[in-house]
Design a protein around this motif. Sequence first.
Motif, PDB file in Angstrom:
ATOM      1  N   VAL A  37      -2.461  -3.399   7.546  1.00 15.40           N
ATOM      2  CA  VAL A  37      -3.742  -4.103   7.430  1.00 15.40           C
ATOM      3  C   VAL A  37      -4.868  -3.165   7.839  1.00 15.40           C
ATOM      4  N   GLY A  38      -5.960  -3.244   7.094  1.00 12.46           N
ATOM      5  CA  GLY A  38      -7.109  -2.372   7.365  1.00 12.46           C
ATOM      6  C   GLY A  38      -7.485  -1.664   6.083  1.00 12.46           C
ATOM      7  N   THR A  39      -8.536  -0.858   6.156  1.00 12.63           N
ATOM      8  CA  THR A  39      -8.920  -0.120   4.949  1.00 12.63           C
ATOM      9  C   THR A  39      -7.889   0.969   4.684  1.00 12.63           C
TER      10      THR A  39
ATOM     11  N   ASN B 172      -5.400  -8.695  -7.416  1.00 16.84           N
ATOM     12  CA  ASN B 172      -6.692  -8.049  -7.672  1.00 16.84           C
ATOM     13  C   ASN B 172      -6.560  -6.746  -8.437  1.00 16.84           C
ATOM     14  N   ARG B 173      -5.337  -6.247  -8.622  1.00 11.70           N
ATOM     15  CA  ARG B 173      -5.182  -4.872  -9.114  1.00 11.70           C
ATOM     16  C   ARG B 173      -5.608  -4.708 -10.557  1.00 11.70           C
ATOM     17  N   ASN B 174      -5.156  -5.628 -11.442  1.00 13.17           N
ATOM     18  CA  ASN B 174      -5.654  -5.583 -12.823  1.00 13.17           C
ATOM     19  C   ASN B 174      -5.407  -4.286 -13.574  1.00 13.17           C
TER      20      ASN B 174
ATOM     21  N   GLY C 267      11.098  -9.479 -11.373  1.00 11.95           N
ATOM     22  CA  GLY C 267      11.036  -9.059  -9.973  1.00 11.95           C
ATOM     23  C   GLY C 267      12.390  -8.715  -9.395  1.00 11.95           C
ATOM     24  N   LYS C 268      13.380  -8.501 -10.279  1.00 15.66           N
ATOM     25  CA  LYS C 268      14.722  -8.167  -9.796  1.00 15.66           C
ATOM     26  C   LYS C 268      14.884  -6.654  -9.682  1.00 15.66           C
ATOM     27  N   ILE C 269      16.096  -6.213  -9.342  1.00 16.20           N
ATOM     28  CA  ILE C 269      16.313  -4.791  -9.065  1.00 16.20           C
ATOM     29  C   ILE C 269      17.143  -4.127 -10.161  1.00 16.20           C
ATOM     30  N   VAL C 270      16.606  -3.041 -10.686  1.00 12.49           N
ATOM     31  CA  VAL C 270      17.261  -2.272 -11.744  1.00 12.49           C
ATOM     32  C   VAL C 270      18.551  -1.656 -11.187  1.00 12.49           C
ATOM     33  N   PRO C 271      19.633  -1.607 -11.990  1.00  8.24           N
ATOM     34  CA  PRO C 271      20.880  -1.013 -11.495  1.00  8.24           C
ATOM     35  C   PRO C 271      20.668   0.397 -10.929  1.00  8.24           C
TER      36      PRO C 271
ATOM     37  N   GLY D  38       0.798  -1.232   0.000  1.00  4.53           N
ATOM     38  CA  GLY D  38       0.000   0.000   0.000  1.00  4.53           C
ATOM     39  C   GLY D  38       0.830   1.281   0.000  1.00  4.53           C
ATOM     40  N   LYS D  39       2.103   1.165  -0.335  1.00  4.18           N
ATOM     41  CA  LYS D  39       2.983   2.346  -0.357  1.00  4.18           C
ATOM     42  C   LYS D  39       2.441   3.458  -1.244  1.00  4.18           C
ATOM     43  N   GLY D  40       2.125   3.098  -2.491  1.00  4.27           N
ATOM     44  CA  GLY D  40       1.674   4.101  -3.458  1.00  4.27           C
ATOM     45  C   GLY D  40       0.375   4.763  -3.018  1.00  4.27           C
ATOM     46  N   THR D  41      -0.565   3.958  -2.568  1.00  2.00           N
ATOM     47  CA  THR D  41      -1.873   4.458  -2.136  1.00  2.00           C
ATOM     48  C   THR D  41      -1.723   5.437  -0.972  1.00  2.00           C
ATOM     49  N   GLN D  42      -0.914   5.078   0.010  1.00  2.86           N
ATOM     50  CA  GLN D  42      -0.731   5.951   1.175  1.00  2.86           C
ATOM     51  C   GLN D  42       0.062   7.201   0.799  1.00  2.86           C
TER      52      GLN D  42
ATOM     53  N   LEU E 299      10.449   4.253 -13.297  1.00  2.77           N
ATOM     54  CA  LEU E 299      11.030   3.196 -14.144  1.00  2.77           C
ATOM     55  C   LEU E 299      10.041   2.754 -15.218  1.00  2.77           C
ATOM     56  N   ARG E 300       8.753   2.623 -14.848  1.00  4.56           N
ATOM     57  CA  ARG E 300       7.753   2.208 -15.838  1.00  4.56           C
ATOM     58  C   ARG E 300       7.571   3.262 -16.922  1.00  4.56           C
ATOM     59  N   GLU E 301       7.647   4.558 -16.546  1.00  5.02           N
ATOM     60  CA  GLU E 301       7.584   5.627 -17.548  1.00  5.02           C
ATOM     61  C   GLU E 301       8.764   5.546 -18.494  1.00  5.02           C
TER      62      GLU E 301
ATOM     63  N   LYS F  84       8.509 -14.011  -6.813  1.00  3.89           N
ATOM     64  CA  LYS F  84       9.892 -13.524  -6.891  1.00  3.89           C
ATOM     65  C   LYS F  84      10.036 -12.175  -6.196  1.00  3.89           C
ATOM     66  N   ARG F  85       9.058 -11.278  -6.384  1.00  2.00           N
ATOM     67  CA  ARG F  85       9.113  -9.954  -5.733  1.00  2.00           C
ATOM     68  C   ARG F  85       9.152 -10.122  -4.214  1.00  2.00           C
ATOM     69  N   LEU F  86       8.342 -11.064  -3.690  1.00  2.76           N
ATOM     70  CA  LEU F  86       8.328 -11.279  -2.235  1.00  2.76           C
ATOM     71  C   LEU F  86       9.680 -11.795  -1.742  1.00  2.76           C
TER      72      LEU F  86
HETATM   73  N1  UP5 Z   1      -4.714  -1.365  -1.719  1.00  2.00           N
HETATM   74  C1  UP5 Z   1      -3.857  -0.447  -1.210  1.00  2.00           C
HETATM   75  N2  UP5 Z   1      -4.082  -0.262   0.105  1.00  2.00           N
HETATM   76  C2  UP5 Z   1      -5.098  -1.115   0.449  1.00  2.00           C
HETATM   77  C3  UP5 Z   1      -5.764  -1.393   1.668  1.00  2.00           C
HETATM   78  N3  UP5 Z   1      -5.459  -0.767   2.814  1.00  2.00           N
HETATM   79  N4  UP5 Z   1      -6.740  -2.328   1.658  1.00  2.00           N
HETATM   80  C4  UP5 Z   1      -7.060  -2.976   0.503  1.00  2.00           C
HETATM   81  N5  UP5 Z   1      -6.470  -2.740  -0.690  1.00  2.00           N
HETATM   82  C5  UP5 Z   1      -5.492  -1.822  -0.714  1.00  2.00           C
HETATM   83  O1  UP5 Z   1      -1.539  -1.083  -3.514  1.00  2.00           O
HETATM   84  C6  UP5 Z   1      -1.608  -2.337  -4.160  1.00  2.00           C
HETATM   85  C7  UP5 Z   1      -3.059  -2.676  -4.459  1.00  2.00           C
HETATM   86  O2  UP5 Z   1      -3.742  -2.824  -3.235  1.00  2.00           O
HETATM   87  C8  UP5 Z   1      -3.800  -1.575  -5.221  1.00  2.00           C
HETATM   88  O3  UP5 Z   1      -4.716  -2.153  -6.097  1.00  2.00           O
HETATM   89  C9  UP5 Z   1      -4.499  -0.779  -4.117  1.00  2.00           C
HETATM   90  O4  UP5 Z   1      -5.663  -0.161  -4.564  1.00  2.00           O
HETATM   91  C10 UP5 Z   1      -4.783  -1.858  -3.099  1.00  2.00           C
HETATM   92  P1  UP5 Z   1      -0.370  -0.044  -3.800  1.00  2.00           P
HETATM   93  O5  UP5 Z   1      -0.670   1.189  -3.063  1.00  2.00           O
HETATM   94  O6  UP5 Z   1      -0.120   0.033  -5.252  1.00  2.00           O
HETATM   95  O7  UP5 Z   1       0.842  -0.825  -3.088  1.00  2.00           O
HETATM   96  P2  UP5 Z   1       2.402  -0.704  -3.337  1.00  2.00           P
HETATM   97  O8  UP5 Z   1       3.046  -1.067  -2.052  1.00  2.00           O
HETATM   98  O9  UP5 Z   1       2.719   0.592  -3.952  1.00  2.00           O
HETATM   99  O10 UP5 Z   1       2.543  -1.915  -4.382  1.00  2.00           O
HETATM  100  P3  UP5 Z   1       3.477  -2.029  -5.650  1.00  2.00           P
HETATM  101  O11 UP5 Z   1       2.960  -3.189  -6.424  1.00  2.00           O
HETATM  102  O12 UP5 Z   1       3.628  -0.738  -6.357  1.00  2.00           O
HETATM  103  O13 UP5 Z   1       4.825  -2.408  -4.917  1.00  2.00           O
HETATM  104  P4  UP5 Z   1       6.207  -2.806  -5.473  1.00  2.00           P
HETATM  105  O14 UP5 Z   1       7.147  -2.401  -4.432  1.00  2.00           O
HETATM  106  O15 UP5 Z   1       6.249  -4.229  -5.851  1.00  2.00           O
HETATM  107  O16 UP5 Z   1       6.266  -2.030  -6.859  1.00  2.00           O
HETATM  108  P5  UP5 Z   1       7.189  -0.842  -7.382  1.00  2.00           P
HETATM  109  O17 UP5 Z   1       6.433  -0.150  -8.429  1.00  2.00           O
HETATM  110  O18 UP5 Z   1       7.761  -0.089  -6.267  1.00  2.00           O
HETATM  111  O19 UP5 Z   1       8.367  -1.679  -8.077  1.00  2.00           O
HETATM  112  C11 UP5 Z   1       8.066  -2.528  -9.166  1.00  2.00           C
HETATM  113  C12 UP5 Z   1       9.352  -3.145  -9.675  1.00  2.00           C
HETATM  114  O20 UP5 Z   1      10.205  -2.130 -10.176  1.00  2.00           O
HETATM  115  C13 UP5 Z   1      10.204  -3.865  -8.621  1.00  2.00           C
HETATM  116  O21 UP5 Z   1       9.779  -5.191  -8.392  1.00  2.00           O
HETATM  117  C14 UP5 Z   1      11.571  -3.820  -9.279  1.00  2.00           C
HETATM  118  O22 UP5 Z   1      11.680  -4.792 -10.277  1.00  2.00           O
HETATM  119  C15 UP5 Z   1      11.552  -2.437  -9.938  1.00  2.00           C
HETATM  120  N6  UP5 Z   1      12.169  -1.397  -9.070  1.00  2.00           N
HETATM  121  C16 UP5 Z   1      13.555  -1.331  -9.037  1.00  2.00           C
HETATM  122  O23 UP5 Z   1      14.254  -2.139  -9.669  1.00  2.00           O
HETATM  123  N7  UP5 Z   1      14.141  -0.364  -8.295  1.00  2.00           N
HETATM  124  C17 UP5 Z   1      13.422   0.545  -7.564  1.00  2.00           C
HETATM  125  O24 UP5 Z   1      14.025   1.403  -6.904  1.00  2.00           O
HETATM  126  C18 UP5 Z   1      12.012   0.461  -7.591  1.00  2.00           C
HETATM  127  C19 UP5 Z   1      11.419  -0.524  -8.348  1.00  2.00           C
END
Ligand code: UP5
Length: 190
Positions: free
Chosen positions: A171-173, A128-130, A62-66, A18-22, A41-43, A143-145
């Motif tokens: 955990v929670g809404t 569930n995100r879709n 699910g690995k880490i970008v340099p 929930g990092k992005g949402t918060q 990175l996605r952009e 792998k991400r976990l």
């Molecule tokens: N949701 C959110 N809060 C909820 C709640 N309280 N109750 C119920 N549902 C809730 O939330 C995830 C989903 O859950 C959403 O649908 C949301 O509505 C719902 P979100 O807020 O998106 O969680 P977040 O922690 O941000 O999840 P995210 O999937 O973005 O986490 P990641 O850490 O996996 O993704 P990130 O985008 O940061 O990285 C993706 C990949 O990029 C990495 O795996 C890696 O390969 C690469 N990366 C790098 O290599 N380097 C970096 O520095 C960063 C990323």
Amino acid sequence: SNRCNPFITFVLGGPGSGKGTQCVKIAETFRFAHLSAGDLLREEMSSNSENGTLIHDIIKEGKIVPSEITINLLRKAIHSSGNHKFLIDGFPRNEENRIAFERIVGVEPDIVLFFDCPEEEMVKRVLNRNQGRVDDNIDTMKKRLEVFKKLNLPVIDYYSAKGKVCKINAVGTVNEVFEKVRPVLAALRY
Ligand code: UP5
Ligand code: MG
């Protein structure tokens, strides 16, 4: 405040915690600039840049970008934001990221928010995100976990030992979690 350095908050937690949402709610309420490393990175991946294919393949696994690539994107975003308070969402992912950021950007985070969430809840949220993310499938999620536990938890431990980590039960809404975050942000002086 009369400080010159930016005020940096690292926002960490497992995939789907929930990092992005918060961060969106914190940014609105407390006027921080929200920089998601994953979004940057996605952009970059969809902008046909020279690193696009590399980034795609790493994210899919699910690995880490340099560090060099991610830090360049973050550095540009920090300097062009016009803000001086930042939420850096989903970074640093490993020790190399952490050390390189502190060296290149030249600052340590003032605080680290850690969204602590059980694995089964993170899996449920991500599947569930879709929204068509190449990494939102059960195989990449496993792998991400693993990468989170092996490489990102040590970064959180490092900042914990420095007294910088604020751990939030994720955990929670969305609103329930935000009500746990709000007092932490409200107490900061920047
Ligand atoms: N949701 C959110 N809060 C909820 C709640 N309280 N109750 C119920 N549902 C809730 O939330 C995830 C989903 O859950 C959403 O649908 C949301 O509505 C719902 P979100 O807020 O998106 O969680 P977040 O922690 O941000 O999840 P995210 O999937 O973005 O986490 P990641 O850490 O996996 O993704 P990130 O985008 O940061 O990285 C993706 C990949 O990029 C990495 O795996 C890696 O390969 C690469 N990366 C790098 O290599 N380097 C970096 O520095 C960063 C990323
Ligand atoms: Mg995110």
